[in-house]
Design an enzyme around this catalytic site. Sequence first.
Site, short mmCIF file in Angstrom:
data_model
loop_
_atom_site.label_atom_id
_atom_site.label_comp_id
_atom_site.label_asym_id
_atom_site.label_seq_id
_atom_site.Cartn_x
_atom_site.Cartn_y
_atom_site.Cartn_z
N GLU A 194 49.71 -16.36 39.25
CA GLU A 194 50.28 -16.76 40.54
C GLU A 194 50.97 -18.12 40.49
O GLU A 194 50.46 -19.07 39.89
CB GLU A 194 49.15 -16.80 41.56
CG GLU A 194 49.62 -17.01 42.99
CD GLU A 194 48.62 -16.44 43.98
OE1 GLU A 194 48.68 -15.22 44.24
OE2 GLU A 194 47.78 -17.20 44.47
N LYS A 219 51.35 -20.96 42.68
CA LYS A 219 50.60 -21.42 43.86
C LYS A 219 50.64 -22.95 43.88
O LYS A 219 50.01 -23.61 43.06
CB LYS A 219 49.16 -20.91 43.73
CG LYS A 219 48.24 -21.24 44.89
CD LYS A 219 46.87 -20.59 44.69
CE LYS A 219 45.98 -20.76 45.89
NZ LYS A 219 44.63 -20.18 45.69
N LYS A 266 53.62 -12.75 47.72
CA LYS A 266 52.28 -12.97 48.30
C LYS A 266 52.48 -13.76 49.58
O LYS A 266 52.83 -14.93 49.58
CB LYS A 266 51.43 -13.73 47.29
CG LYS A 266 49.98 -13.77 47.64
CD LYS A 266 49.19 -13.05 46.56
CE LYS A 266 47.72 -12.97 46.85
NZ LYS A 266 47.12 -14.23 47.21
N GLU A 317 44.58 -5.72 50.17
CA GLU A 317 43.47 -6.66 49.94
C GLU A 317 42.34 -6.48 50.94
O GLU A 317 42.55 -6.52 52.15
CB GLU A 317 44.01 -8.09 50.03
CG GLU A 317 42.93 -9.15 49.94
CD GLU A 317 43.51 -10.54 49.98
OE1 GLU A 317 44.34 -10.87 49.12
OE2 GLU A 317 43.14 -11.30 50.89
N ASN A 359 39.25 -9.60 47.42
CA ASN A 359 39.40 -11.05 47.34
C ASN A 359 38.03 -11.67 47.59
O ASN A 359 37.42 -11.46 48.64
CB ASN A 359 40.43 -11.55 48.36
CG ASN A 359 40.90 -12.95 47.99
OD1 ASN A 359 40.16 -13.75 47.43
ND2 ASN A 359 42.15 -13.25 48.32
N GLU A 364 40.40 -10.58 42.88
CA GLU A 364 41.27 -11.69 43.30
C GLU A 364 40.46 -12.96 43.54
O GLU A 364 39.42 -12.94 44.22
CB GLU A 364 41.98 -11.35 44.61
CG GLU A 364 42.87 -10.13 44.59
CD GLU A 364 43.46 -9.88 45.98
OE1 GLU A 364 43.33 -8.76 46.47
OE2 GLU A 364 44.02 -10.84 46.56
N SER A 365 40.96 -14.05 43.02
CA SER A 365 40.47 -15.41 43.27
C SER A 365 39.23 -15.77 42.43
O SER A 365 38.53 -14.90 41.92
CB SER A 365 40.12 -15.66 44.75
OG SER A 365 41.20 -15.38 45.59
O1 LIG Z 1 43.64 -20.12 48.34
C1 LIG Z 1 43.23 -20.31 49.49
O2 LIG Z 1 42.66 -21.37 49.86
C2 LIG Z 1 43.45 -19.26 50.56
C3 LIG Z 1 43.03 -19.53 51.85
C4 LIG Z 1 43.24 -18.59 52.85
C5 LIG Z 1 43.86 -17.40 52.58
C6 LIG Z 1 44.28 -17.12 51.28
C7 LIG Z 1 44.07 -18.04 50.28
N1 LIG Z 1 44.49 -17.80 48.99
C8 LIG Z 1 45.28 -16.70 48.62
C9 LIG Z 1 44.77 -16.00 47.43
O3 LIG Z 1 44.38 -14.88 47.56
C10 LIG Z 1 44.76 -16.73 46.13
O4 LIG Z 1 45.89 -17.52 46.04
C11 LIG Z 1 44.70 -15.86 44.89
O5 LIG Z 1 43.74 -14.87 44.97
C12 LIG Z 1 44.40 -16.75 43.67
O6 LIG Z 1 43.18 -17.44 43.90
P1 LIG Z 1 42.70 -18.63 42.93
O7 LIG Z 1 42.79 -18.12 41.52
O8 LIG Z 1 41.27 -18.88 43.32
O9 LIG Z 1 43.61 -19.77 43.16
#
Ligand SMILES: O=C(O)c1ccccc1NCC(=O)[C@H](O)[C@H](O)COP(=O)(O)O
Length: 278
Positions: free
Chosen positions: A71, A73, A133, A182, A203, A233-234
Site C-alpha cells: 500500500e 499510505k 483504496k 472488507e 481487516n 488486512e492491516s
Molecule cells: O490505518 C488506519 O488508521 C485506518 C483508520 C480507519 C479506517 C481505515 C484505516 N486504514 C485503512 C487500512 O485498511 C490500512 O491502510 C491497510 O489495511 C494497511 O494497514 P497497515 O498495514 O496496518 O498500515
Amino acid sequence: MNTETPASAAGTGTVLDGIIAGVREDLQARRAEVPLAELRARVADVPLALDGLAALRGGRDDAAGVRIISEVKRSSPSKGSLAEIPDPAELARAYQAGGASAVSVLTERRRFAGSLADLDAVRAAVDLPVLRKDFMVDEYQFLEARAHGADLVLLIVAALDDTRLRDFLALTHELGMEALVEAHTEEEISRAVDVGARIVGVNVRNLKTLDVDVAHYGTMARHLPDDVVRIAESGVDGPDVVADYASRGADAVLVGEALVRDGDPAAALGRFRAASRS
Ligand SMILES: O=C(O)c1ccccc1NCC(=O)[C@H](O)[C@H](O)COP(=O)(O)O
C-alpha cells in the site's frame, strides 16, 4: 442508481462516519469539476482493467506463498503522518521489484493525505493490478476509479447497506474491475458472501477504536468460505505476522505502514514473502 447512501450502514457516529462525511464533501467538489457524463467518456478511453482476482488467488495453496498487496499510505487516522512519499511511482516500482502482487493506493485526502494524483502516478509506474483504496459510497467514485486506471476498488461492508453493497459490486464488475470486500465481523463476512463477493478481506483494525488485533484474522478466517479469495488486512509489523496470516489460510495480505516506513521496501517484501513459505 440511487447514490444517496447513509453515512455508514451502522450510522453509529464512529470514526468511519466522520471519514465518510468528509469524503462526501470532497466528492461534491470533484463532481462540480468533472461531471459524471465526462467521467463516463473518459472510462471509454482507458485500457481494460487487469485481472485483480487472478493476481490474488491461490496464495494459500501454492509454493510461491502468500500474495502481498503493498500500500501507498502517507498518513492514517490512528498514527498521523507515516512517511514522506515524495514519489509514489518510485515506491510502487520498488513494490513491483520486491514481488508485490498488487499495489493499493489510498486516495482519501483528509485523513490519509491521498489523492487521485497518487493513483495516476502508480498506475503509470507498474503493470500490476492497482487497488483504489477509498471509502466508496457513491457511483461517481467507481467511474472515477476506472477513469484513473484502477483495477480493483475497496467496498467496506460496515459503510454500506445490502442494497448498495450489491449495486456497487455489480457496478464494479460492469466496469471490468474487481472488489476487495472488507469485513470486520462474522456478520459482515456473511453479508459480503451473500452479495457475491469474490475477494473478501478481514481487516483486523477495529473501526470504532482503531485498535489492531492480528489474532482477529484467525478468529474470523473460519467463517470465510473456500471459494473466496481471502485477504488479511492491516497489522503486519514484520515477517512473523505475515507467516501467521498465511498459516491461517490467507491468500493475500495487505500491508501499508510497515512498507512505507521501511527504507528498503523491496527487501522488506522479500522477507515477508519468504516468511509465508517457511
Ligand atoms: O490505518 C488506519 O488508521 C485506518 C483508520 C480507519 C479506517 C481505515 C484505516 N486504514 C485503512 C487500512 O485498511 C490500512 O491502510 C491497510 O489495511 C494497511 O494497514 P497497515 O498495514 O496496518 O498500515
